[in-house]
Design a protein around this motif. Structure first.
Motif, PDB file in Angstrom:
ATOM      1  N   SER A 166      -4.578 -16.839  -0.684  1.00 50.14           N
ATOM      2  CA  SER A 166      -4.370 -16.499  -2.086  1.00 50.14           C
ATOM      3  C   SER A 166      -3.189 -15.533  -2.176  1.00 50.14           C
ATOM      4  O   SER A 166      -2.695 -15.036  -1.161  1.00 50.14           O
ATOM      5  CB  SER A 166      -5.631 -15.861  -2.669  1.00 50.14           C
ATOM      6  OG  SER A 166      -5.864 -14.603  -2.056  1.00 50.14           O
ATOM      7  N   THR A 167      -2.745 -15.255  -3.383  1.00 49.51           N
ATOM      8  CA  THR A 167      -1.603 -14.356  -3.563  1.00 49.51           C
ATOM      9  C   THR A 167      -1.879 -12.983  -2.968  1.00 49.51           C
ATOM     10  O   THR A 167      -1.043 -12.398  -2.272  1.00 49.51           O
ATOM     11  CB  THR A 167      -1.260 -14.223  -5.058  1.00 49.51           C
ATOM     12  OG1 THR A 167      -0.960 -15.517  -5.589  1.00 49.51           O
ATOM     13  CG2 THR A 167      -0.070 -13.304  -5.257  1.00 49.51           C
ATOM     14  N   ALA A 168      -3.077 -12.458  -3.224  1.00 53.41           N
ATOM     15  CA  ALA A 168      -3.434 -11.141  -2.687  1.00 53.41           C
ATOM     16  C   ALA A 168      -3.523 -11.174  -1.165  1.00 53.41           C
ATOM     17  O   ALA A 168      -3.081 -10.242  -0.480  1.00 53.41           O
ATOM     18  CB  ALA A 168      -4.760 -10.675  -3.291  1.00 53.41           C
ATOM     19  N   GLN A 169      -4.104 -12.228  -0.621  1.00 53.81           N
ATOM     20  CA  GLN A 169      -4.216 -12.338   0.840  1.00 53.81           C
ATOM     21  C   GLN A 169      -2.845 -12.462   1.491  1.00 53.81           C
ATOM     22  O   GLN A 169      -2.601 -11.871   2.550  1.00 53.81           O
ATOM     23  CB  GLN A 169      -5.087 -13.543   1.192  1.00 53.81           C
ATOM     24  CG  GLN A 169      -6.553 -13.363   0.834  1.00 53.81           C
ATOM     25  CD  GLN A 169      -7.333 -14.664   0.924  1.00 53.81           C
ATOM     26  OE1 GLN A 169      -6.758 -15.759   0.924  1.00 53.81           O
ATOM     27  NE2 GLN A 169      -8.659 -14.561   0.983  1.00 53.81           N
ATOM     28  N   LEU A 170      -1.955 -13.241   0.870  1.00 56.82           N
ATOM     29  CA  LEU A 170      -0.606 -13.386   1.414  1.00 56.82           C
ATOM     30  C   LEU A 170       0.138 -12.056   1.377  1.00 56.82           C
ATOM     31  O   LEU A 170       0.856 -11.705   2.329  1.00 56.82           O
ATOM     32  CB  LEU A 170       0.158 -14.444   0.619  1.00 56.82           C
ATOM     33  CG  LEU A 170       1.579 -14.767   1.102  1.00 56.82           C
ATOM     34  CD1 LEU A 170       1.554 -15.271   2.542  1.00 56.82           C
ATOM     35  CD2 LEU A 170       2.230 -15.797   0.189  1.00 56.82           C
ATOM     36  N   ALA A 171      -0.040 -11.301   0.296  1.00 59.68           N
ATOM     37  CA  ALA A 171       0.592  -9.987   0.201  1.00 59.68           C
ATOM     38  C   ALA A 171       0.062  -9.057   1.295  1.00 59.68           C
ATOM     39  O   ALA A 171       0.832  -8.315   1.928  1.00 59.68           O
ATOM     40  CB  ALA A 171       0.349  -9.382  -1.178  1.00 59.68           C
ATOM     41  N   PHE A 172      -1.265  -9.098   1.525  1.00 59.33           N
ATOM     42  CA  PHE A 172      -1.837  -8.256   2.586  1.00 59.33           C
ATOM     43  C   PHE A 172      -1.283  -8.653   3.949  1.00 59.33           C
ATOM     44  O   PHE A 172      -0.923  -7.780   4.752  1.00 59.33           O
ATOM     45  CB  PHE A 172      -3.365  -8.382   2.591  1.00 59.33           C
ATOM     46  CG  PHE A 172      -3.999  -7.721   3.782  1.00 59.33           C
ATOM     47  CD1 PHE A 172      -4.194  -6.350   3.807  1.00 59.33           C
ATOM     48  CD2 PHE A 172      -4.386  -8.470   4.899  1.00 59.33           C
ATOM     49  CE1 PHE A 172      -4.766  -5.730   4.921  1.00 59.33           C
ATOM     50  CE2 PHE A 172      -4.954  -7.862   6.003  1.00 59.33           C
ATOM     51  CZ  PHE A 172      -5.151  -6.488   6.019  1.00 59.33           C
ATOM     52  N   ALA A 173      -1.216  -9.955   4.232  1.00 56.97           N
ATOM     53  CA  ALA A 173      -0.691 -10.412   5.515  1.00 56.97           C
ATOM     54  C   ALA A 173       0.758  -9.985   5.701  1.00 56.97           C
ATOM     55  O   ALA A 173       1.168  -9.594   6.805  1.00 56.97           O
ATOM     56  CB  ALA A 173      -0.815 -11.936   5.620  1.00 56.97           C
ATOM     57  N   ALA A 174       1.545 -10.045   4.625  1.00 49.69           N
ATOM     58  CA  ALA A 174       2.950  -9.635   4.713  1.00 49.69           C
ATOM     59  C   ALA A 174       3.076  -8.148   5.005  1.00 49.69           C
ATOM     60  O   ALA A 174       3.856  -7.734   5.875  1.00 49.69           O
ATOM     61  CB  ALA A 174       3.673  -9.988   3.411  1.00 49.69           C
ATOM     62  N   VAL A 175       2.321  -7.333   4.290  1.00 53.03           N
ATOM     63  CA  VAL A 175       2.386  -5.884   4.493  1.00 53.03           C
ATOM     64  C   VAL A 175       1.878  -5.513   5.892  1.00 53.03           C
ATOM     65  O   VAL A 175       2.473  -4.681   6.594  1.00 53.03           O
ATOM     66  CB  VAL A 175       1.580  -5.149   3.406  1.00 53.03           C
ATOM     67  CG1 VAL A 175       1.471  -3.662   3.720  1.00 53.03           C
ATOM     68  CG2 VAL A 175       2.231  -5.355   2.050  1.00 53.03           C
ATOM     69  N   ALA A 176       0.766  -6.127   6.310  1.00 50.55           N
ATOM     70  CA  ALA A 176       0.226  -5.848   7.642  1.00 50.55           C
ATOM     71  C   ALA A 176       1.200  -6.256   8.734  1.00 50.55           C
ATOM     72  O   ALA A 176       1.362  -5.548   9.742  1.00 50.55           O
ATOM     73  CB  ALA A 176      -1.108  -6.578   7.819  1.00 50.55           C
ATOM     74  N   SER A 177       1.885  -7.388   8.552  1.00 54.97           N
ATOM     75  CA  SER A 177       2.858  -7.844   9.542  1.00 54.97           C
ATOM     76  C   SER A 177       4.011  -6.871   9.655  1.00 54.97           C
ATOM     77  O   SER A 177       4.443  -6.513  10.760  1.00 54.97           O
ATOM     78  CB  SER A 177       3.376  -9.238   9.166  1.00 54.97           C
ATOM     79  OG  SER A 177       2.339 -10.189   9.185  1.00 54.97           O
ATOM     80  N   LEU A 178       4.522  -6.415   8.513  1.00 56.94           N
ATOM     81  CA  LEU A 178       5.616  -5.449   8.528  1.00 56.94           C
ATOM     82  C   LEU A 178       5.185  -4.133   9.168  1.00 56.94           C
ATOM     83  O   LEU A 178       5.938  -3.524   9.940  1.00 56.94           O
ATOM     84  CB  LEU A 178       6.113  -5.189   7.103  1.00 56.94           C
ATOM     85  CG  LEU A 178       7.105  -6.196   6.518  1.00 56.94           C
ATOM     86  CD1 LEU A 178       7.420  -5.843   5.080  1.00 56.94           C
ATOM     87  CD2 LEU A 178       8.379  -6.231   7.355  1.00 56.94           C
ATOM     88  N   ALA A 179       3.969  -3.688   8.860  1.00 58.44           N
ATOM     89  CA  ALA A 179       3.472  -2.423   9.419  1.00 58.44           C
ATOM     90  C   ALA A 179       3.341  -2.512  10.941  1.00 58.44           C
ATOM     91  O   ALA A 179       3.753  -1.597  11.666  1.00 58.44           O
ATOM     92  CB  ALA A 179       2.135  -2.060   8.774  1.00 58.44           C
TER      93      ALA A 179
END
Length: 395
Positions: A166-179
């Motif tokens: 979902s949009t929220a899950q994709l945003a979380f995955a993106a932020v976690a990947s960058l972190a």
């Protein structure tokens, strides 16, 4: 003893190729190209990728760590994202899984292909390839976490049907990947940099190989843990002097030219790539494999070259660093691109690929844990890569 700083005569291939690739972009833009023209543009595209990575290495050598390690990773990721977005923009729903296929191909090529070749070359040279288990183990753990969060979990989430976030899950995955990527870079280049320096060959003591490797300036020390190219030391352990500011600025300009050429030339040849894969009756996932092979070719050559110089740790840094950058930077970039890209974004792996990923993680952990490897470990990783490539063509 240091060699002279690098200069760029107008006849140097690293100067000529980006310019020629940019000219190919100008003449091919918006045109329906015949077969021979597509072949020439594809040749320019490959040359521009190699030139871009080379100039990124020069800039990285000049600015030093921790910033130098980001230059090549960002450059390579721009290339990868450009190729993915270019194909997705015109492909519609049939390219919905292209990002997943490319990122997974990068993980399999780096963790099995580059690692396997490096261990094989290192073991052939010294019977046993020696490396630092602490640094390589930390890198492998980062790769496994990123791959699971971005490529495995979407298969099992229930917010959207199919292997999608979902949009929220994709945003979380993106932020976690960058972190995770940022944390790994900080550990690799600053806090525990000694974990990623070459190990003295033959002794297996875990000590770094010589004062040159530990020097805070140029040479391999600035590139051993950068997740990118190896760049300038020669075979007897001497290290190239850092380039001048002028040479670094020239490389930065040529890097930008090469990246623009890569994006444009990819746009020109993308219809031919997709048509060729379709006419051969191959799965769409093969397009992702082709992109990953193209992007990772320079890292593969650099890793094998480092292994031949008894720097297997450098080879592993290149392999795992490239895998981390491929996931940690590509997934956020693709997530951002979905704002204007239409169609679904399929990230979840299928059962066959999840089995291959799990087997790769387990085998890699067993390979890294002792800090030493023989021909057998190298051969096992190469067989895993061969299995992945075969199943990509014949699922």
């Amino acid at each position: 003893m240091s060699t002279a700083p690098r200069r760029f005569p107008l006849t140097d291939w690293t100067v000529v190729v980006p310019v020629v690739a940019l000219l190919a972009l100008v003449f091919s833009w918006g045109r329906d190209l015949p077969g021979y023209a597509v072949a020439l543009v594809a040749l320019c595209l490959g040359g521009a990728v190699l030139a871009a990575v080379h100039h990124a290495e020069v800039v990285a050598h000049r600015v030093g760590e921790p910033f130098g390690s980001l230059v090549l990773a960002v450059a390579v990721t721009v290339i990868e994202v450009a190729l993915i977005v270019t194909l997705m923009a015109d492909g519609g729903d049939k390219t919905a899984s292209l990002a997943r296929d490319t990122v997974f191909a990068a993980v399999m090529i780096t963790c099995n292909g580059i690692v396997g070749l490096s261990l094989l070359v290192g073991a052939l040279r010294n019977r046993v390839a020696v490396f630092n288990a602490e640094g390589s183990g930390a890198a492998l753990a980062t790769v496994a976490t990123l791959a699971t969060l971005s490529l495995v979990l979407p298969t099992f989430t229930t917010s959207k049907p199919g292997p999608e976030f979902s949009t929220a899950q994709l945003a979380f995955a993106a932020v976690a990947s960058l972190a995770l990527y940022g944390l790994f870079i900080a550990v690799q280049t600053v806090r525990h940099r000694d974990y990623f320096l070459p190990v003295a060959t033959g002794a297996g003591t875990g000590k770094t190989a010589g004062t040159a490797a530990a020097a805070p300036g140029g040479g391999d020390a600035d590139r051993d843990g950068d997740g990118g190219g190896d760049g300038g030391g020669d075979s007897d352990g001497e290290h190239a002097a850092p380039p001048t500011s002028r040479a670094a600025l020239v490389s930065l300009g040529l890097l930008l030219v090469a990246l623009i050429a890569v994006v444009g030339d990819a746009k020109a040849v993308s219809p031919t790539i997709e048509a060729g894969v379709a006419s051969a009756g191959l799965p769409n996932a093969v397009v992702g494999v082709i992109i990953a092979l193209l992007v990772l070719a320079p890292e593969t050559l650099a890793a094998v070259r480092a292994a031949r110089r008894d720097r297997v740790q450098t080879s592993l840094n290149l392999a795992y660093g490239s895998a981390i950058a491929s996931i940690g930077l590509t997934i956020p970039a693709i997530a951002l691109a979905t704002i204007w890209l239409s169609g679904p974004l399929l990230l979840g792996l299928g059962p066959i690929h999840m089995v291959l990923l799990a087997l790769t993680v387990v085998v890699s952990a067993l390979t890294i844990a002792p800090g030493r490897a023989t021909l057998l470990q190298g051969g096992v990783h190469l067989v895993l890569l061969a299995a992945y490539l075969f199943l990509a063509v014949s699922p």
